[in-house]
Enzyme design. Sequence first.
Site, PDB file in Angstrom:
ATOM      1  N   CYS A   1       0.843  -1.202   0.000  1.00 55.23           N
ATOM      2  CA  CYS A   1       0.000   0.000   0.000  1.00 55.23           C
ATOM      3  C   CYS A   1       0.878   1.250   0.000  1.00 55.23           C
ATOM      4  O   CYS A   1       1.558   1.516  -0.968  1.00 55.23           O
ATOM      5  CB  CYS A   1      -0.970  -0.052   1.178  1.00 55.23           C
TER       6      CYS A   1
ATOM      7  N   HIS B   1      -3.332  -5.797   1.049  1.00 55.73           N
ATOM      8  CA  HIS B   1      -2.635  -5.984   2.323  1.00 55.73           C
ATOM      9  C   HIS B   1      -2.542  -7.457   2.730  1.00 55.73           C
ATOM     10  O   HIS B   1      -3.428  -7.946   3.429  1.00 55.73           O
ATOM     11  CB  HIS B   1      -3.389  -5.247   3.435  1.00 55.73           C
TER      12      HIS B   1
ATOM     13  N   GLU C   1      -0.750  -8.654   5.015  1.00 55.27           N
ATOM     14  CA  GLU C   1      -0.610  -8.746   6.477  1.00 55.27           C
ATOM     15  C   GLU C   1      -1.955  -8.678   7.196  1.00 55.27           C
ATOM     16  O   GLU C   1      -2.037  -8.988   8.371  1.00 55.27           O
ATOM     17  CB  GLU C   1       0.341  -7.642   6.979  1.00 55.27           C
TER      18      GLU C   1
END
Lengths: 227, 84
Positions: A86, A194, A196
Amino acid sequence: MKFAVIVFPGSNCDIDMYHAVKDELGEEVEYVWHDTDNLDEFDGILLPGGFSYGDYLRTGAIARFSKVMKEVIKAAEAGKPVMGVCNGFQILLEAGLLPGAMRRNETLSFICKPVELKVENNESIFTGEYAQGQTITIPVAHGEGNYYCDEATLEQLKANNQIVFTYQQNPNGSLADIAGIINEKGNVLGMMPHPERAVDSLLGSADGLKMFQSIVKAWREAHVVKA
Amino acid sequence: MYKVKVFVTLRESVLDPQGKAVTHSLHSLNYPEVADVRIGKYMELTLEKSERDIDEVINEICSKLLANPVIEDYRYEVEECVAQ
């Protein structure tokens, strides 16, 4: 394997990134502040999402000149895995570690939702644990994820197999549905979604964990000599 | 002292989603004569005189930080002024 999560003023996905590596992946990880001038002790560098320096001027434009970025560039040149997610991707673009630039989303709105990605290249150090062509679900959360590069660059990206992820349904207007790319050498990856935030099925998807596992596996194969 | 006005705009080849939205809005306000809107940034810099060539300095500043050459173009105007 020891990871650094680079923290800029305005980073806000650093804690998720740290959690993914420490608790879900089970590897060593440390937060590293943006004014650090040495990353020698780390094997992998993670640039998290957020709004570094308030995204003033352009996303990533100011973070790109912070002290630690000289070290990130050095690490990338040394062949260490560097992953920007990002805002981290936007910083890598501004730093010239990856080609292209980000524009405002086509719809002008901030998009925050899970999206389906296609694994376009499973031979990178970031994607070895996926099957070629596999569909994975990873959330996006951005206002400026509309990837752009000129035609010559796009041809190069395609020819070198540098487009790693594409969107199944393009949410932001990105050229060629691009969601994530690697550099020519293959050790720097930038992506808007994302991974994560997708490391535990409790949170809707665990598809992102394999990215982290891929990095560790590739690193072990290259660095750990069997006794 | 110099006052420098810098204009940063998206390159012609790059689609401008903000400009497009504003064009649509102006059409709905009944201005059919508006063919296109491109949105950019305007910045004012105040520079001290130095031994370096002013154009060289401004071009460096613009290409390094103020504009992203992948998607943006810039132009500038320089005005000499007296320090206050």
